[in-house]
Design an enzyme around this catalytic site. Structure first.
Site, PDB file in Angstrom:
ATOM      1  N   GLY A 134     -10.614  30.739  49.023  1.00 57.63           N
ATOM      2  CA  GLY A 134      -9.331  30.655  48.312  1.00 57.63           C
ATOM      3  C   GLY A 134      -8.881  29.232  48.038  1.00 57.63           C
ATOM      4  O   GLY A 134      -7.737  28.867  48.326  1.00 57.63           O
TER       5      GLY A 134
ATOM      6  N   GLY B  67      -5.569  28.336  46.189  1.00 56.15           N
ATOM      7  CA  GLY B  67      -4.295  28.684  46.810  1.00 56.15           C
ATOM      8  C   GLY B  67      -3.567  27.468  47.372  1.00 56.15           C
ATOM      9  O   GLY B  67      -4.165  26.415  47.634  1.00 56.15           O
TER      10      GLY B  67
ATOM     11  N   LEU C  82     -12.692  38.780  46.594  1.00 54.11           N
ATOM     12  CA  LEU C  82     -12.504  39.579  47.820  1.00 54.11           C
ATOM     13  C   LEU C  82     -12.947  41.030  47.609  1.00 54.11           C
ATOM     14  O   LEU C  82     -13.266  41.732  48.565  1.00 54.11           O
ATOM     15  CB  LEU C  82     -11.023  39.562  48.231  1.00 54.11           C
TER      16      LEU C  82
ATOM     17  N   SER D 202      -6.234  35.722  50.387  1.00 55.86           N
ATOM     18  CA  SER D 202      -5.670  37.067  50.544  1.00 55.86           C
ATOM     19  C   SER D 202      -4.564  37.175  49.506  1.00 55.86           C
ATOM     20  O   SER D 202      -3.888  36.175  49.235  1.00 55.86           O
ATOM     21  CB  SER D 202      -5.071  37.225  51.955  1.00 55.86           C
TER      22      SER D 202
ATOM     23  N   TYR E 297       2.697  43.946  51.654  1.00 56.42           N
ATOM     24  CA  TYR E 297       2.092  42.679  52.089  1.00 56.42           C
ATOM     25  C   TYR E 297       1.995  42.628  53.621  1.00 56.42           C
ATOM     26  O   TYR E 297       0.964  42.243  54.181  1.00 56.42           O
ATOM     27  CB  TYR E 297       2.912  41.485  51.569  1.00 56.42           C
TER      28      TYR E 297
ATOM     29  N   LYS F  99      -1.585  42.368  55.775  1.00 58.59           N
ATOM     30  CA  LYS F  99      -1.970  41.315  56.725  1.00 58.59           C
ATOM     31  C   LYS F  99      -2.239  41.903  58.105  1.00 58.59           C
ATOM     32  O   LYS F  99      -3.136  41.456  58.826  1.00 58.59           O
ATOM     33  CB  LYS F  99      -0.872  40.244  56.803  1.00 58.59           C
TER      34      LYS F  99
ATOM     35  N   PRO G 217       0.894  32.139  60.389  1.00 57.43           N
ATOM     36  CA  PRO G 217       2.011  31.291  59.950  1.00 57.43           C
ATOM     37  C   PRO G 217       3.230  32.112  59.529  1.00 57.43           C
ATOM     38  O   PRO G 217       3.100  33.238  59.053  1.00 57.43           O
ATOM     39  CB  PRO G 217       1.450  30.560  58.717  1.00 57.43           C
ATOM     40  N   VAL G 218       4.388  31.503  59.703  1.00 56.22           N
ATOM     41  CA  VAL G 218       5.623  32.027  59.111  1.00 56.22           C
ATOM     42  C   VAL G 218       5.650  31.551  57.654  1.00 56.22           C
ATOM     43  O   VAL G 218       4.619  31.108  57.134  1.00 56.22           O
ATOM     44  CB  VAL G 218       6.856  31.529  59.908  1.00 56.22           C
TER      45      VAL G 218
HETATM   46  P1  NAP Z   1      -1.612  31.652  47.370  1.00 53.39           P
HETATM   47  O1  NAP Z   1      -1.360  30.297  46.855  1.00 53.39           O
HETATM   48  O2  NAP Z   1      -1.205  32.809  46.532  1.00 53.39           O
HETATM   49  O3  NAP Z   1      -3.150  31.782  47.754  1.00 53.39           O
HETATM   50  C1  NAP Z   1      -3.817  32.996  47.857  1.00 53.39           C
HETATM   51  C2  NAP Z   1      -5.294  32.760  47.618  1.00 53.39           C
HETATM   52  O4  NAP Z   1      -5.992  34.005  47.764  1.00 53.39           O
HETATM   53  C3  NAP Z   1      -5.579  32.239  46.199  1.00 53.39           C
HETATM   54  O5  NAP Z   1      -6.623  31.311  46.243  1.00 53.39           O
HETATM   55  C4  NAP Z   1      -6.005  33.511  45.489  1.00 53.39           C
HETATM   56  O6  NAP Z   1      -6.861  33.306  44.382  1.00 53.39           O
HETATM   57  C5  NAP Z   1      -6.780  34.184  46.607  1.00 53.39           C
HETATM   58  N1  NAP Z   1      -7.018  35.569  46.268  1.00 53.39           N
HETATM   59  C6  NAP Z   1      -6.107  36.559  46.125  1.00 53.39           C
HETATM   60  N2  NAP Z   1      -6.734  37.697  45.751  1.00 53.39           N
HETATM   61  C7  NAP Z   1      -8.054  37.406  45.655  1.00 53.39           C
HETATM   62  C8  NAP Z   1      -9.217  38.134  45.321  1.00 53.39           C
HETATM   63  N3  NAP Z   1      -9.174  39.431  44.979  1.00 53.39           N
HETATM   64  N4  NAP Z   1     -10.418  37.523  45.367  1.00 53.39           N
HETATM   65  C9  NAP Z   1     -10.496  36.213  45.705  1.00 53.39           C
HETATM   66  N5  NAP Z   1      -9.440  35.454  46.025  1.00 53.39           N
HETATM   67  C10 NAP Z   1      -8.239  36.054  45.997  1.00 53.39           C
HETATM   68  O7  NAP Z   1      -0.871  31.840  48.751  1.00 53.39           O
HETATM   69  P2  NAP Z   1      -0.944  30.957  50.085  1.00 53.39           P
HETATM   70  O8  NAP Z   1       0.417  30.783  50.557  1.00 53.39           O
HETATM   71  O9  NAP Z   1      -1.791  29.758  49.904  1.00 53.39           O
HETATM   72  O10 NAP Z   1      -1.665  31.996  51.052  1.00 53.39           O
HETATM   73  C11 NAP Z   1      -2.859  31.653  51.740  1.00 53.39           C
HETATM   74  C12 NAP Z   1      -2.976  32.528  52.965  1.00 53.39           C
HETATM   75  O11 NAP Z   1      -1.876  32.273  53.827  1.00 53.39           O
HETATM   76  C13 NAP Z   1      -2.966  34.030  52.682  1.00 53.39           C
HETATM   77  O12 NAP Z   1      -3.871  34.649  53.573  1.00 53.39           O
HETATM   78  C14 NAP Z   1      -1.534  34.435  53.013  1.00 53.39           C
HETATM   79  O13 NAP Z   1      -1.433  35.776  53.372  1.00 53.39           O
HETATM   80  C15 NAP Z   1      -1.268  33.503  54.189  1.00 53.39           C
HETATM   81  N6  NAP Z   1       0.131  33.261  54.489  1.00 53.39           N
HETATM   82  C16 NAP Z   1       0.950  32.691  53.547  1.00 53.39           C
HETATM   83  C17 NAP Z   1       2.288  32.447  53.868  1.00 53.39           C
HETATM   84  C18 NAP Z   1       3.224  31.792  52.887  1.00 53.39           C
HETATM   85  O14 NAP Z   1       4.439  31.755  53.130  1.00 53.39           O
HETATM   86  N7  NAP Z   1       2.745  31.231  51.777  1.00 53.39           N
HETATM   87  C19 NAP Z   1       2.783  32.780  55.134  1.00 53.39           C
HETATM   88  C20 NAP Z   1       1.916  33.360  56.061  1.00 53.39           C
HETATM   89  C21 NAP Z   1       0.591  33.581  55.733  1.00 53.39           C
HETATM   90  P3  NAP Z   1      -6.281  33.256  42.876  1.00 53.39           P
HETATM   91  O15 NAP Z   1      -5.737  31.879  42.696  1.00 53.39           O
HETATM   92  O16 NAP Z   1      -7.472  33.533  42.039  1.00 53.39           O
HETATM   93  O17 NAP Z   1      -5.221  34.322  42.770  1.00 53.39           O
END
Ligand code: NAP
Length: 324
Positions: free
Chosen positions: A10, A13, A65, A86, A157, A161, A186-187
């Protein structure tokens, strides 16, 4: 430069690109997966904005994924896999499986590829979503011992997770006892935007408040952590011998409400106060309490404050249209 190779899934992201940045700064060889290689330049631009000027230690692999293609090739020859990808969306989908299937099956694909490649340790990005949604937050301090019940009526969501993390631990027990797994929970992740790569958490909360779309306080509070510290804890968890088999709650001290975020921005960035709504505060006894003691004591992790994380996000946006 060191001789270790890390796969970060990812790379497009918000968190993924920040982890890549930190790994490159530390001299690791980094691979990243993305759904389509056509978005590679977005990652290069963000890393350039983060101060990286040579990219000979970074390579890109196409992997979705939802498909088996590309995962084995990406993991082959890696020492570590950080599975970050994710679906993370602002709007809840009509069908919860839109999130659950890629979250769970993608996690299993990453773990299977890691096992096949003989990877030493996988670090999985889970979430507070997998910890904090089945216990009444009043009079409870959330820790790594808590689990959300995925069978309870929780949002897609949160369910995705929780199910993905549980599937990961089950896979380790059943199929990969010799490999190591560490989970980061993470929060809400805030902090600076690198290049153009933002996320739903920032856009919803920070933009929503500054641009006046969020007009009322919400009936919940949330933890906030800086993306730079979440990148740091992934790398610490990847390397620390005592992190194997553990989950770590990644939060700064305390929780926040929309009211708190609004008041913070009004006070610290008064030029942006124009469209920010006046809200009712959350009663003190209703704040969610959580602890990052385990990460601090085991990994020596010291996150920035929640205020610093939020203000770094605010400063990343071009909010000139709302300035007085
Ligand atoms: P994000 O910027 O939306 O990143 C999500 C990543 O997952 C992107 O690279 C996205 O690719 C990829 N992805 C989604 N669906 C996919 C698929 N079918 N196949 C391949 N890649 C896919 O969000 P983020 O905040 O960086 O999240 C990263 C991780 O941290 C995730 O696991 C999320 O659940 C976790 N998290 C986030 C937060 C928060 O507040 N942001 C808090 C707790 C945990 P595309 O660019 O192609 O869509």
């Amino acid at each position: 430069m060191n001789n270790q190779t890390v796969l970060v899934t990812g790379g497009t992201g918000f968190l993924g690109v920040n982890i890549i940045l930190e790994l490159l700064k530390k001299g690791f060889t980094v691979r990243t997966t993305l759904r389509t290689l056509s978005r590679k330049n977005e990652i290069l631009d963000a890393l350039t904005a983060g101060g990286i000027s040579t990219f000979d230690q970074l390579s890109f692999y196409e992997a979705d994924l939802l498909s088996d293609n590309g995962w084995d090739e990406a993991a082959q020859g890696c020492d570590y896999v950080l599975h970050v990808a994710s679906p993370f969306v602002a709007e809840q989908p009509k069908d919860e499986n839109e999130l659950i299937i890629p979250a769970k099956e993608g996690t299993l694909r990453a773990l299977k590829a890691a096992k096949k490649a003989g990877v030493k340790r996988v670090v999985l990005t889970s979430s507070f979503a997998a910890i904090g949604y089945s216990i009444d937050p009043r009079n409870h301090v959330f820790t790594e011992l808590d689990w959300t019940d995925e069978n309870a009526p929780v949002q897609a969501y949160i369910k995705s997770k929780t199910i993905a993390e549980k599937a990961a631990w089950q896979f380790m027990e059943d199929e990969a006892p010799a490999m190591e797994l560490t989970v980061i929970n993470p929060v809400g992740i805030f902090g600076p935007i690198l290049g153009g790569i933002s996320s739903a958490s920032l856009d919803t909360v920070v933009k929503g408040i500054v641009e006046g779309h969020i007009k009322e306080n919400a009936p919940f509070t949330f933890g906030a952590v800086d993306v730079r510290d979440v990148a740091d804890i992934h790398i610490k968890a990847m390397l620390h011998p005592e992190a194997a088999g553990q989950r770590f709650l990644a939060t700064s001290e305390g929780a926040m409400s929309f009211y708190d975020v609004a008041e913070l921005i009004k006070k610290e960035r008064p030029k942006l106060a124009g469209k920010i709504a006046t809200m009712q505060p959350t009663p003190v006894e209703e704040y969610t309490q959580m602890s990052h003691k385990k990460a601090a004591e085991t990994l020596g992790w010291k996150p920035r404050t929640r205020e610093e994380a939020i203000l770094a996000s605010v400063d990343s946006y071009n909010f000139s249209n709302t300035q007085n």
